[in-house]
Design a protein around this motif. Sequence first.
Motif, mmCIF file in Angstrom:
data_model
loop_
_atom_site.group_PDB
_atom_site.id
_atom_site.type_symbol
_atom_site.label_atom_id
_atom_site.label_comp_id
_atom_site.label_asym_id
_atom_site.label_seq_id
_atom_site.Cartn_x
_atom_site.Cartn_y
_atom_site.Cartn_z
ATOM 1 N N ARG A 251 4.046 10.256 -9.838
ATOM 2 C CA ARG A 251 3.325 10.249 -11.125
ATOM 3 C C ARG A 251 2.367 11.546 -11.382
ATOM 4 N NH1 ARG A 251 0.232 5.074 -12.331
ATOM 5 N NH2 ARG A 251 1.998 4.108 -11.479
ATOM 6 N N ASP A 252 1.872 11.995 -10.164
ATOM 7 C CA ASP A 252 1.135 13.023 -10.081
ATOM 8 C C ASP A 252 1.626 14.330 -9.805
ATOM 9 O OD1 ASP A 252 -1.065 14.587 -10.364
ATOM 10 O OD2 ASP A 252 -2.243 13.728 -8.626
ATOM 11 N N ARG B 152 2.430 1.861 -3.462
ATOM 12 C CA ARG B 152 1.592 2.129 -4.384
ATOM 13 C C ARG B 152 1.440 3.622 -4.302
ATOM 14 N NH1 ARG B 152 -3.110 -1.320 -3.945
ATOM 15 N NH2 ARG B 152 -1.534 -3.077 -5.302
ATOM 16 N N ALA B 153 1.333 4.270 -2.951
ATOM 17 C CA ALA B 153 0.992 5.649 -2.755
ATOM 18 C C ALA B 153 2.246 6.397 -3.125
ATOM 19 C CB ALA B 153 0.665 5.859 -1.289
ATOM 20 N N ARG B 154 3.445 5.764 -2.943
ATOM 21 C CA ARG B 154 4.489 6.582 -3.301
ATOM 22 C C ARG B 154 4.559 6.689 -4.890
ATOM 23 N NH1 ARG B 154 7.196 3.623 0.708
ATOM 24 N NH2 ARG B 154 7.751 2.110 -0.825
ATOM 25 N N ARG B 155 4.342 5.668 -5.465
ATOM 26 C CA ARG B 155 4.312 5.521 -7.023
ATOM 27 C C ARG B 155 3.565 6.563 -7.362
ATOM 28 N NH1 ARG B 155 4.367 0.408 -7.883
ATOM 29 N NH2 ARG B 155 2.021 0.178 -7.598
ATOM 30 N N ASN B 156 1.948 6.671 -6.891
ATOM 31 C CA ASN B 156 1.100 7.600 -7.269
ATOM 32 C C ASN B 156 1.462 8.940 -7.253
ATOM 33 O OD1 ASN B 156 -0.498 5.575 -8.271
ATOM 34 N ND2 ASN B 156 -1.805 5.326 -6.624
ATOM 35 N N ALA B 157 2.147 9.344 -6.103
ATOM 36 C CA ALA B 157 2.511 10.535 -5.713
ATOM 37 C C ALA B 157 3.578 11.019 -6.571
ATOM 38 C CB ALA B 157 2.965 10.668 -4.358
ATOM 39 N N ARG C 296 0.890 -1.289 0.204
ATOM 40 C CA ARG C 296 -0.051 0.018 -0.069
ATOM 41 C C ARG C 296 0.804 1.374 0.039
ATOM 42 N NH1 ARG C 296 -2.935 1.130 5.255
ATOM 43 N NH2 ARG C 296 -0.926 1.902 5.751
#
Length: 77
Positions: free
Chosen positions: A33-34, A26-31, A23
């Motif tokens: 990317r955005d 995934r949060a680090r990857r989304n941050a 989890r």
Amino acid sequence: MKIIAWLILIFVVLLALRMINVRNARARRNAARDPAAKPAAEPMVRCVRCGVYLPRTEAREISGGYACAVGACASNG
């Protein structure tokens, strides 16, 4: 019987840690990317009339520096 209980407990703890790790990854990857999620720091300038520091986008350029774009400094011409 105690050994089986301990093995099950260890398995559950390791599974929970793995889920937390996935989890967080995934949060680090989304941050990452955005770029809108984490805005860059905005340069600050000092108003030559009142001395307040404000973001550059909220100031207006006058002769000799910057002044507040709204408020008493803006109405002083």
